[in-house]
Design a protein around this motif. Structure first.
Motif, short mmCIF file in Angstrom:
data_model
loop_
_atom_site.label_atom_id
_atom_site.label_comp_id
_atom_site.label_asym_id
_atom_site.label_seq_id
_atom_site.Cartn_x
_atom_site.Cartn_y
_atom_site.Cartn_z
N LEU A 54 -74.09 67.80 37.54
CA LEU A 54 -74.15 68.77 38.64
C LEU A 54 -75.59 68.93 39.14
O LEU A 54 -75.85 68.92 40.35
CB LEU A 54 -73.57 70.10 38.17
N LEU A 55 -76.52 69.08 38.21
CA LEU A 55 -77.92 69.28 38.59
C LEU A 55 -78.50 68.02 39.25
O LEU A 55 -79.35 68.11 40.13
CB LEU A 55 -78.74 69.67 37.36
N GLU A 56 -78.01 66.86 38.82
CA GLU A 56 -78.44 65.61 39.45
C GLU A 56 -78.01 65.58 40.92
O GLU A 56 -78.80 65.24 41.81
CB GLU A 56 -77.84 64.42 38.69
N LEU A 57 -76.76 65.96 41.18
CA LEU A 57 -76.26 65.97 42.55
C LEU A 57 -76.89 67.08 43.40
O LEU A 57 -76.92 66.99 44.62
CB LEU A 57 -74.73 66.11 42.56
N ALA A 58 -77.38 68.12 42.75
CA ALA A 58 -78.02 69.21 43.49
C ALA A 58 -79.32 68.74 44.14
O ALA A 58 -79.77 69.33 45.13
CB ALA A 58 -78.30 70.39 42.57
N GLN A 59 -79.94 67.69 43.61
CA GLN A 59 -81.13 67.09 44.21
C GLN A 59 -82.24 68.12 44.48
O GLN A 59 -82.88 68.11 45.51
CB GLN A 59 -80.75 66.36 45.51
N GLY A 60 -82.40 69.03 43.51
CA GLY A 60 -83.46 70.02 43.63
C GLY A 60 -83.08 71.27 44.40
O GLY A 60 -83.87 72.22 44.47
N GLU A 61 -81.89 71.30 44.97
CA GLU A 61 -81.45 72.51 45.69
C GLU A 61 -81.22 73.65 44.70
O GLU A 61 -80.59 73.46 43.66
CB GLU A 61 -80.14 72.21 46.43
N PRO A 62 -81.75 74.84 44.99
CA PRO A 62 -81.52 75.96 44.06
C PRO A 62 -80.03 76.30 43.95
O PRO A 62 -79.33 76.41 44.95
CB PRO A 62 -82.29 77.12 44.72
N VAL A 63 -79.56 76.41 42.73
CA VAL A 63 -78.18 76.82 42.48
C VAL A 63 -78.19 77.88 41.39
O VAL A 63 -79.16 78.02 40.62
CB VAL A 63 -77.30 75.62 42.02
N SER A 64 -77.14 78.66 41.32
CA SER A 64 -77.04 79.69 40.29
C SER A 64 -75.64 79.72 39.71
O SER A 64 -74.69 79.24 40.34
CB SER A 64 -77.43 81.07 40.85
N PHE A 65 -75.54 80.32 38.53
CA PHE A 65 -74.30 80.26 37.77
C PHE A 65 -73.94 81.65 37.22
O PHE A 65 -74.82 82.44 36.88
CB PHE A 65 -74.44 79.30 36.58
N LEU A 66 -72.65 81.90 37.11
CA LEU A 66 -72.14 82.97 36.27
C LEU A 66 -72.08 82.44 34.85
O LEU A 66 -72.00 81.22 34.63
CB LEU A 66 -70.76 83.41 36.73
N ARG A 67 -72.09 83.33 33.85
CA ARG A 67 -72.05 82.86 32.49
C ARG A 67 -71.07 83.66 31.66
O ARG A 67 -70.74 84.80 31.96
CB ARG A 67 -73.44 82.87 31.84
N ASP A 68 -70.59 83.02 30.60
CA ASP A 68 -69.69 83.67 29.65
C ASP A 68 -69.91 82.99 28.30
O ASP A 68 -70.64 82.00 28.20
CB ASP A 68 -68.24 83.53 30.11
#
Length: 300
Positions: A54-68
């Motif tokens: 997922l982070l590879e495909l993000a290509q440096g674009e900021p992303v955020s996640f929910l966690r559990d």
């Protein structure tokens, strides 16, 4: 134990790239969305192959996640204490909210064993009745819980320690009525461990006191919770509006589940030096290392 993440809505470009990867789209639970193309609500194991791809495909674009977090039944049974997590909310009327807010502002913040002060509300206004066998968070903002009549009767007879049940108040009279009971703690706990999953925020602006947030489970020094009541609240304002969260002994968790009181989920509280604490620390260290290297973040 598993650390689980779920991707929050991202840009249309990234959504299309993720959706085009068949295996990844399946792992993320891709669903069509008219605004961004796809949303990805499914939680996945942060230690598996999904996050790096997922982070590879993000290509440096900021992303955020929910966690559990997901623990096995054996891991849960091995813990002595749990954090109560909201699974039921009851809404206030505008008049209820206004009266509760006024009561909050009449009280000062209380010092604790931690480096933060907390708000300990003594008055809750609520017009709607609480379901008889439930414990519910009052609205989204109060940090407080109310208990239905049936659940309150069971709690009084349970033999559990550390709590009081006070009347829920009506905004017109300021007097108690039969909507339910306000759950109030008799004791605050020692300070929790501040580890790599804990961070500070200034939710109310830089001129106001900081507030703590965290990604992971709560941890305490070994033996710090021995001899404490069955129900107590933290020394830190982890909850809404600078309120502390509830910590429940294994006896309390067993009672809530046996009595089928709806409204609380229980997450483990970890003891420093235990196997589960070491595993939790390592898993979060690995996950946070990947996220930070990619400019990604977790929503606490």
């Amino acid at each position: 134990m598993k650390i689980l993440l779920a991707l929050r809505p991202c840009s249309p470009g990234l959504a299309q790239r993720l959706g085009a990867d068949v295996a990844l789209a399946k792992a993320l639970g891709a669903k069509p969305n008219p605004a961004v193309g796809f949303v990805f609500p499914k939680f996945f194991d942060a230690s598996g192959p999904v996050l790096p791809r997922l982070l590879e495909l993000a290509q440096g674009e900021p992303v955020s996640f929910l966690r559990d977090v997901q623990c096995t039944p054996a891991e849960l049974d091995a813990c002595t204490h749990f954090e109560a997590v909201c699974r039921s909310t009851i809404g206030q009327t505008r008049a209820d909210s206004k009266a509760t807010m006024a009561a909050y502002h009449q009280d000062s913040l209380h010092p604790t064993a931690s480096r933060w002060s907390v708000r300990l509300p003594q008055r809750i206004y609520l017009s709607k009745p609480v379901a008889e066998g439930a414990i519910s968070h009052v609205d989204e903002w109060t940090g407080e819980y109310v208990v239905g009549v049936q659940a309150a009767e069971g709690l009084r007879a349970s033999g559990l320690t550390g709590f009081e049940l006070r009347p829920v108040l009506h905004h017109k009279t300021g007097e108690g009525h039969d909507a339910g009971h306000h759950l109030v703690a008799r004791e605050l706990l020692p300070a929790a461990i501040e580890d790599a999953t804990t961070f500070e925020t200034f939710d109310d602006g830089p001129r106001q006191p900081s507030t703590p947030r965290r990604y992971g489970l709560l941890s305490y020094e070994a033996g710090a919770l021995e001899g404490r009541p069955d129900l107590a609240r933290t020394a830190e304002p982890w909850g809404a509006w600078r309120t502390p969260v509830w910590i429940v002994h294994q006896r309390g968790r067993a009672w809530f589940e046996a009595a089928q009181v709806r409204g609380w989920k229980f997450q483990p509280v970890l003891a420093a030096g235990s196997r589960l604490h070491a595993e939790h620390s390592q898993r979060w260290s690995d996950a946070l290392g990947l996220l930070r290297a990619a400019g990604a973040s977790v929503i606490a």
